[in-house]
Write a protein that holds these residues in place. Structure first.
Motif, short mmCIF file in Angstrom:
data_model
loop_
_atom_site.label_atom_id
_atom_site.label_comp_id
_atom_site.label_asym_id
_atom_site.label_seq_id
_atom_site.Cartn_x
_atom_site.Cartn_y
_atom_site.Cartn_z
N LEU A 107 0.71 -1.22 0.03
CA LEU A 107 0.10 0.07 0.07
C LEU A 107 0.88 1.33 -0.10
N ILE A 108 1.95 1.38 0.77
CA ILE A 108 2.83 2.32 1.06
C ILE A 108 3.44 2.55 -0.52
N GLY A 109 3.98 1.52 -0.91
CA GLY A 109 4.74 1.51 -2.25
C GLY A 109 4.08 2.02 -3.51
N ALA A 110 2.33 1.40 -3.48
CA ALA A 110 1.70 1.91 -4.62
C ALA A 110 1.13 3.20 -4.22
N PHE A 111 1.02 3.93 -3.10
CA PHE A 111 0.68 4.81 -2.96
C PHE A 111 1.73 6.07 -3.30
N GLU A 112 2.86 5.67 -2.94
CA GLU A 112 3.99 6.56 -3.45
C GLU A 112 4.14 6.69 -4.83
N GLN B 4 2.02 6.47 -7.15
CA GLN B 4 0.97 6.81 -7.79
C GLN B 4 0.90 8.55 -7.31
N ASN B 5 1.35 8.93 -6.21
CA ASN B 5 1.01 10.20 -5.60
C ASN B 5 2.32 10.92 -5.57
N HIS B 6 3.43 10.26 -5.26
CA HIS B 6 4.86 11.12 -5.20
C HIS B 6 5.69 10.79 -6.29
N VAL B 7 5.37 11.53 -7.44
CA VAL B 7 5.93 11.38 -8.55
C VAL B 7 7.42 12.01 -8.71
N GLU B 8 7.70 12.78 -7.58
CA GLU B 8 9.10 13.70 -7.33
C GLU B 8 9.99 12.64 -6.85
N PRO C 105 11.84 9.18 -7.26
CA PRO C 105 12.13 7.95 -8.34
C PRO C 105 11.47 6.77 -8.30
N TYR C 106 11.11 6.04 -9.04
CA TYR C 106 10.14 4.80 -8.97
C TYR C 106 11.16 3.71 -8.23
N ARG C 107 12.40 3.91 -8.63
CA ARG C 107 13.37 2.90 -7.97
C ARG C 107 13.66 2.97 -6.41
N VAL C 108 13.64 4.23 -5.98
CA VAL C 108 13.64 4.53 -4.59
C VAL C 108 12.42 4.18 -3.94
N VAL C 109 11.33 4.29 -4.42
CA VAL C 109 10.15 3.92 -3.77
C VAL C 109 10.18 2.40 -3.73
N ILE C 110 10.29 1.58 -4.80
CA ILE C 110 10.44 0.29 -4.54
C ILE C 110 11.41 -0.31 -3.67
N ASN C 111 12.50 0.24 -3.84
CA ASN C 111 13.55 0.04 -3.05
C ASN C 111 13.22 0.15 -1.24
N LEU D 98 5.44 -4.67 -6.99
CA LEU D 98 5.82 -3.18 -7.26
C LEU D 98 6.43 -2.69 -8.47
N ASP D 99 7.39 -3.73 -8.98
CA ASP D 99 8.06 -3.69 -10.26
C ASP D 99 6.68 -3.35 -11.51
N LYS D 100 5.76 -4.64 -11.34
CA LYS D 100 4.74 -4.44 -12.25
C LYS D 100 3.94 -3.15 -12.18
N PHE D 101 3.38 -2.90 -10.94
CA PHE D 101 2.69 -1.48 -10.58
C PHE D 101 3.34 -0.38 -11.07
N ALA D 102 4.89 -0.22 -10.83
CA ALA D 102 5.46 0.92 -11.53
C ALA D 102 5.29 0.92 -13.06
N ALA D 103 5.43 -0.30 -13.91
CA ALA D 103 5.35 -0.54 -15.16
C ALA D 103 3.95 0.32 -15.52
N ARG D 104 2.93 0.10 -14.95
CA ARG D 104 1.63 0.88 -15.20
C ARG D 104 1.54 2.04 -14.78
N VAL D 105 1.88 2.52 -13.82
CA VAL D 105 1.76 3.78 -13.31
C VAL D 105 2.82 4.93 -13.52
N ARG D 106 4.06 4.42 -13.70
CA ARG D 106 5.12 5.18 -14.20
C ARG D 106 6.07 4.74 -15.45
N ALA D 107 5.35 4.41 -16.44
CA ALA D 107 5.68 3.87 -17.76
C ALA D 107 6.65 4.94 -18.39
N ASP D 108 6.27 6.22 -18.46
CA ASP D 108 7.19 7.31 -18.93
C ASP D 108 8.30 7.13 -18.18
#
Length: 157
Positions: A98-103, A105-109, A111-117, A139-149
């Motif tokens: 939940l924390i990782g997914a929330f970050e 989606q909502n804390h794009v500032e 980096p996705y690798r930091v969130v997952i780590n 979370l790798d799969k979730f990031a691919a959906r919400v942070r694809a760019d």
């Protein structure tokens, strides 16, 4: 032989105020998942904990209140990525996801690798033996959906 107990499962790592905020948010979500207590009561209780003064209180609020407020949406986004019912996840894995997914989606500032780590580190510290591997994969799969760019930009460089 005397042993010294520490207040943290991973004392050798330097813990930033944001990391501490995530630790406390994980504890709050864990409490909420198990007891379904009022989030304000949970927050007030956690704010009294030893070491909270070294946490990023604003980030803690964002994670705890945000993940609980958005729990239905977050679970819906995670459900197709997991191999079991959400109710079958350990509370630590559930809270870290939940924390990782929330970050993500909502804390794009952040980096996705930091969130997952960070979610993986939380699960290593507080979860079961291989829970961190599971959290990492989901979370790798979730990031691919919400942070694809962001992920695509990283692969091009």
């Amino acid at each position: 032989m005397t042993t010294t107990k520490t207040l943290h499962a991973n004392p050798s790592k330097s813990r930033t105020p944001r990391h501490r905020a995530r630790e406390f948010a994980l504890q709050g979500l864990y409490q909420w998942l198990l007891n379904n207590e009022d989030v304000t009561a949970i927050s007030e209780h956690i704010r009294q904990a030893h070491g909270f003064d070294k946490a990023d209180a604003e980030h803690f609020n964002s994670l705890l209140y945000g993940a609980i407020k958005d729990v239905t949406t977050l679970r819906a986004g995670l459900a197709p990525l997991i191999d079991r019912q959400i109710s079958e996840l350990s509370p630590v894995e559930h809270a870290a996801l939940l924390i990782g997914a929330f970050e993500l989606q909502n804390h794009v500032e952040i980096p996705y690798r930091v969130v997952i780590n960070e979610a993986v580190e939380l699960t290593k510290s507080f979860g079961g033996i291989d829970g961190h591997k599971y959290v990492n994969g989901v979370l790798d799969k979730f990031a691919a959906r919400v942070r694809a760019d962001e992920i695509g930009a990283g692969k091009k460089s």
